[in-house]
Enzyme design. Structure first.
Site, short mmCIF file in Angstrom:
data_model
loop_
_atom_site.label_atom_id
_atom_site.label_comp_id
_atom_site.label_asym_id
_atom_site.label_seq_id
_atom_site.Cartn_x
_atom_site.Cartn_y
_atom_site.Cartn_z
N SER A 293 0.83 -1.21 0.00
CA SER A 293 0.00 0.00 0.00
C SER A 293 0.86 1.26 0.00
CB SER A 293 -0.92 -0.01 1.23
OG SER A 293 -1.68 -1.18 1.27
N LYS A 410 2.95 1.58 16.19
CA LYS A 410 2.95 0.38 17.04
C LYS A 410 4.32 0.08 17.62
CE LYS A 410 -1.01 -1.56 14.65
NZ LYS A 410 -1.32 -0.28 13.99
#
Length: 629
Positions: A293, A410
């Site tokens: 992506s 994250k």
């Protein structure tokens, strides 16, 4: 040619009219001679001036103030040249000196008047014709009282096929309330839109809200969407300027449904295009994870800048095929190389770098799906941490100028293996960047950001698929919150941060963090997507809570509490200073991690993760939030 003939006739008539206005009587033989010779000279001069100024590239259908300025310029030049001609040949005998001045006004009116009258007729400003076959138009309420609303109203008035009839306008501020735009009244502001809708009944009751402003905050768009649903209306928005395509005289502004990106309402950040161009133009650029992506969007935006070569490195054959074909269609002249390679294979990566000798590297290859990496911890470590080391070391060996590593939120206080492996990758490139020295060696830039809408593994495609199946939409926890931005915006800011980091030695060993705006609750996102599909949440489409998944946090963080954020000169990009470690110690730990991963030694893996990421703390057991039977 018709327009040119019209203007020449008007020029000839204007001279006689100007003489008549000045003298009132043209019966004198001397005046008749001046009139004939002056008309001939004026007309011939007009033909030369009009053609030389290229006045006939404009379209009368779209005559505007720009055309009026062009006409004024042409008439002024014509009058000046003609005045010199009359003085040189006739010494102005029989020609009053005020005639050229009068002629300036007369000719400008005779040239401009028909043009603007033609446009007014075409725009149907007077309603001179009645289209009995016209279909009923949908009444709409416009949100935004600016240039975009004016464009929408004008287009709806002049187009024979327009489907919408503006009934009123909602402004963002009260200073325009009560005023009109092309006869459409500004009825109120965003704060009293509910009262405005309540007061519009019968034929005036709008059936759709149309957003004409693309700068509304996401919270405002979400409130408007809920309000529209409560009043039984749909909502759409005008296309942005960069969405429009020229289609000649038949172009119509076609509104489109509200997209999930509109609900974010993130303002467009100004970008330093010159710095981004200087970073990538005429460079040999290599992108790992080019079929993913983020990687594929990097390929698209970098191709627009004009690199010397693009090397697309991807482990998935199909993903590589798709991005390579797209690049071939959009930029057939650009030199490109589609390379199948796995960042875990150090020998292959070294071969690729030695062969193509890139100057700029974007490292986007990674395993990003938290639950899958939790189930495949050894592959996650070998890809995200060891793979990053392989790419970084290859950059140093090949003399790459700049390597940009794509990281994630994250990596902050990670509760999962994916986040821990990305934090280890950050630590290694930070250590290399500090070791490189001030003016030599490869520059390492790390860019960290949160979730991107529509990316592989994103919740949005999952929700869309569940909506198509009739629901329910599955959300892990009612309080689950995430940061979101669009893929295009994320990559634009990555390039901006990369350009900033490549030229700023003060950022050595630091991380660039993208400003993600306000976090969004996943359950709210689910409800908004249900409304966008035309359904009522919890009635037509249910929302089901499934419990948190392994390694999942309720709230993501963009930066560690010990990482003081510093604004940069690029809006939307911040600088963080996380702790750093000695590169040799990091290498030794990475060797141990590689050994543990290959041996599938989970205890050894967790022991060495703790050395580099002491804050890594797996979350408690999965919580079941399914409703009771």
């Amino acid at each position: 040619m018709i327009a040119f003939g019209h203007d020449i006739i008007m020029a000839a008539l204007s001279f006689g009219i100007s003489m008549a206005l000045r003298l009132g009587d043209l019966g004198n033989p001397l005046r008749d001679t001046v009139l004939l010779s002056g008309t001939a000279a004026f007309t011939a001069t007009a033909a030369v001036v009009f053609l030389s100024l290229r006045m006939y590239r404009g379209i009368w259908r779209y005559a505007s103030t720009t055309d009026l300025v062009t006409l004024a310029k042409a008439v002024s030049i014509l009058i000046l040249i003609f005045s010199f001609e009359m003085f040189f040949f006739f010494r102005h005998e029989g020609l009053p000196r005020s005639v050229p001045i009068i002629n300036w006004f007369v000719l400008l009116a005779m040239l401009g008047g028909p043009r603007f009258l033609y446009r007014m007729i075409k725009d149907r400003r007077y309603g001179w014709h009645l289209d009995l076959s016209a279909t009923p138009k949908i009444p709409v309420l416009l949100v935004g009282a600016g240039d975009e609303a004016e464009l929408f109203i004008r287009d709806a008035a002049r187009s024979k096929t327009a489907s919408y009839r503006p009934m009123g306008i909602i402004a963002e501020s009260s200073n325009r309330v009560g005023r009109h735009i092309h006869g459409v009244e500004v009825l109120g502001t965003l704060t009293d839109i509910k009262q405005v809708l309540t007061g519009l009944n019968g034929e005036n009751r709008p059936r759709r809200l149309v957003l004409t402003k693309d700068t509304l905050k996401g919270s405002s768009v979400r409130e408007l969407l809920e309000l529209a649903q409560n009043f039984g209306m749909t909502m759409a928005r005008m296309p942005r300027v960069d969405d429009l395509q020229s289609d000649g005289e038949n172009q119509e502004l076609r509104i489109r449904p509200i997209a999930i990106e509109d609900l974010l309402g993130r303002p467009q950040q100004p970008l330093d295009r010159d710095a981004m161009t200087a970073l990538a133009q005429n460079k040999r650029i290599l992108i790992t994870g080019a079929g993913g992506s983020i990687g594929s969007e990097l390929v698209r935006q970098l191709a627009e800048i004009g690199p010397k070569e693009l090397v697309l490195v991807e482990n998935s054959e199909f993903a590589l095929y798709l991005v390579d074909r797209e690049l071939a269609e959009r930029h057939p002249a650009l030199t490109r190389h589609a390379v199948i390679a796995d960042v875990r294979d150090r020998t292959r990566i070294d071969q690729v770098f030695a062969h193509y000798k890139p100057e700029l590297v974007f490292h986007a290859a990674a395993l990003k799906h938290v639950p899958l990496v939790e189930d495949n911890v050894f592959e996650g470590m070998r890809t995200n941490a060891i793979g990053t080391r392989n790419v970084a070391d290859a950059c140093v060996a090949a003399g790459v100028d700049v390597m940009v590593m794509i990281s994630t939120d994250k990596a902050v206080n990670p509760t999962n293996i994916m986040g821990a492996t990305k934090r280890i990758a950050e630590t290694y490139v930070q250590a290399l960047d500090l070791k490189r020295g001030a003016d030599n060696g490869t520059r390492f830039v790390t860019v960290r950001f949160g979730n991107v809408l529509g990316s592989t593994g994103s919740v949005v495609p999952l929700f869309q698929k569940q909506l198509q199946a009739g629901g329910p939409l599955t959300v892990t926890h009612p309080d689950m919150t995430r940061y979101f931005m669009t893929i295009r915006e994320a990559v634009e800011l990555v390039l901006q941060a990369s350009a900033l980091g490549a030229s700023n030695h003060a950022s050595n060993g630091k991380l660039f963090v993208l400003d993600m705006g306000e976090p969004v609750k996943i359950v709210d996102l689910a409800r908004q997507m249900i409304r966008l599909a035309g359904y009522v949440p919890d009635q037509d489409i249910q929302i089901q809570f499934t419990g948190t998944r392994p390694g999942e946090k309720l709230f993501e963080e963009i930066f560690h509490g010990a990482e003081p954020l510093v604004p940069t000169k690029a809006p939307g990009v911040l600088l963080a200073s996380p702790r750093t470690q000695d590169v040799d110690q990091v290498r030794a730990t990475l060797d141990a991690l590689d050994t543990a991963a290959r041996a599938e030694d989970r205890d050894g893996l967790l022991l060495n993760i703790a050395k580099l990421v002491p804050e890594y703390a797996p979350p408690p057991a999965v919580q079941d939030l399914s409703p009771p039977a």
